[in-house]
Structure formats: structure tokens, C-alpha cells
Design a protein around this motif. Structure first.
Motif, PDB file in Angstrom:
ATOM      1  N   LYS A   6       0.215 -10.956  -9.845  1.00  0.00           N
ATOM      2  CA  LYS A   6       0.706 -11.552 -11.082  1.00  0.00           C
ATOM      3  C   LYS A   6      -0.136 -11.145 -12.284  1.00  0.00           C
ATOM      4  N   ILE A   7      -1.394 -10.786 -12.037  1.00  0.00           N
ATOM      5  CA  ILE A   7      -2.254 -10.312 -13.131  1.00  0.00           C
ATOM      6  C   ILE A   7      -1.622  -9.087 -13.782  1.00  0.00           C
ATOM      7  N   PHE A   8      -1.102  -8.164 -12.965  1.00  0.00           N
ATOM      8  CA  PHE A   8      -0.523  -6.937 -13.481  1.00  0.00           C
ATOM      9  C   PHE A   8       0.920  -7.117 -13.928  1.00  0.00           C
ATOM     10  N   ASP A  75       3.985   5.341 -13.382  1.00  0.00           N
ATOM     11  CA  ASP A  75       3.998   5.336 -11.923  1.00  0.00           C
ATOM     12  C   ASP A  75       3.161   6.481 -11.369  1.00  0.00           C
ATOM     13  N   PHE A  76       3.202   7.625 -12.035  1.00  0.00           N
ATOM     14  CA  PHE A  76       2.381   8.757 -11.592  1.00  0.00           C
ATOM     15  C   PHE A  76       0.905   8.386 -11.610  1.00  0.00           C
ATOM     16  N   SER A  82      -4.243   4.690  -7.276  1.00  0.00           N
ATOM     17  CA  SER A  82      -4.334   3.842  -6.085  1.00  0.00           C
ATOM     18  C   SER A  82      -4.616   4.653  -4.827  1.00  0.00           C
ATOM     19  N   VAL A  83      -3.987   5.802  -4.679  1.00  0.00           N
ATOM     20  CA  VAL A  83      -4.216   6.623  -3.486  1.00  0.00           C
ATOM     21  C   VAL A  83      -5.645   7.174  -3.476  1.00  0.00           C
ATOM     22  N   LEU A 129      -2.849  -2.438  -7.305  1.00  0.00           N
ATOM     23  CA  LEU A 129      -2.373  -1.380  -8.201  1.00  0.00           C
ATOM     24  C   LEU A 129      -1.211  -0.624  -7.560  1.00  0.00           C
ATOM     25  N   ALA A 130      -1.288  -0.387  -6.263  1.00  0.00           N
ATOM     26  CA  ALA A 130      -0.211   0.323  -5.557  1.00  0.00           C
ATOM     27  C   ALA A 130       1.103  -0.451  -5.618  1.00  0.00           C
ATOM     28  N   TYR A 131       1.020  -1.774  -5.649  1.00  0.00           N
ATOM     29  CA  TYR A 131       2.231  -2.585  -5.718  1.00  0.00           C
ATOM     30  C   TYR A 131       2.941  -2.475  -7.067  1.00  0.00           C
ATOM     31  N   THR A 132       2.267  -1.948  -8.072  1.00  0.00           N
ATOM     32  CA  THR A 132       2.901  -1.789  -9.385  1.00  0.00           C
ATOM     33  C   THR A 132       3.702  -0.499  -9.481  1.00  0.00           C
TER      34      THR A 132
END
Length: 147
Positions: A6-8, A75-76, A82-83, A129-132
Motif C-alpha cells: 500500500k505504500i507504493f 515497469d521497465f 527488483s530483479v 517493488l516487483a508487485y508494482t
């Protein structure tokens, strides 16, 4: 985990916290580049980008978070960050534990326990971060970067 996500999701409401995370990441980038100082001095300039893998991962995270807080999410960049953060965070922790006789010897323990914790946090911040990220064709470029 939902609270962290929820922060992001609401970057304006959580801007102060996100900026704090960004500042901590930039501190890690600067220290990481300093850590590799001797290797930079011995390496041709055109190879410098490949030397500080962990600090560069931290830089990517900071950039991705800046884009999120400015509501210009990429997204990029999120995928790349994240990766990379997950890869180098886990890899560094693994190496420190694998070679603990060296890294956690009394002379080096303070430095490398700090590095262990910071890299564990790097790997952990990669997860929300990956979930965004919505995977798209541009994310393939991020995977090529890792290869």
C-alpha cells in the motif's frame, strides 16, 4: 505484506517514507562505489559499469522509487530494479555465509555483518517493488541486462 504494498499504491500519501527509503538507497550506492574504489582504479573505464553490481542494483531501486513517488512509474525500471536487487541481495548474503570463515572473521566481522544486513534488506525491498510491475516486452531488455 499488504501494508508494504500500500505504500507504493499511494505514493503521495507515503511520500516521506518513500523519500527516506530513496535516501538510504543512495547512501548505499555511494558506499558501494567507494567499496569498489581499488577495483575501479585497476579497470579500464569502459568496464566500470560492470564492476559495482550491488551498488548499481541499489541505484536502480532508488530510480524506480523516485519514478513511483513522482507518479511516473516505469515497469521497465521497476522490473530491472527488483530483479537486480533480488539477485545481488541474495547472492551477496549467500557468499558471505558460504565463506564465513573469511568474511566473518574477527577482523572483518563488523563490516561484513553490516553488508549482510544491507544486502538482505536490498533483496527484501525488491519484493514489494516487483508487485508494482506489469510485465511487458520492455522487461525483456532488463532480463538481457542481467545476462
Amino acid at each position: 505484506m499488504d501494508a508494504i504494498l500500500k505504500i507504493f499504491e499511494r505514493p503521495r500519501e507515503n511520500a516521506r517514507l518513500i523519500w527516506l527509503i530513496i535516501a538510504v538507497n543512495f547512501a548505499g550506492v555511494l558506499y558501494g562505489w567507494f567499496y569498489y574504489e581499488n577495483q575501479f582504479l585497476e579497470t579500464p573505464v569502459y568496464l566500470w559499469m560492470s564492476i559495482p553490481d550491488c551498488p548499481n542494483s541499489t541505484l536502480f531501486v532508488a530510480i524506480a522509487l523516485i519514478l513511483i513517488v513522482k507518479e511516473r512509474k516505469s515497469d521497465f525500471m521497476g522490473f530491472l530494479a527488483s530483479v537486480n536487487a533480488l539477485k545481488y541481495g541474495i547472492l551477496t548474503c549467500f557468499v558471505i555465509l558460504l565463506y564465513h570463515d573469511y568474511f566473518l572473521s574477527p577482523v572483518r566481522r563488523s563490516l561484513y555483518m553490516g553488508m549482510f544486513v544491507s544486502h538482505l534488506l536490498l533483496a527484501l525491498e525488491a519484493i514489494p517493488l516487483a508487485y508494482t510491475v506489469k510485465f511487458n516486452r520492455y522487461c525483456v531488455l532488463a532480463m538481457l541486462w542481467l545476462l
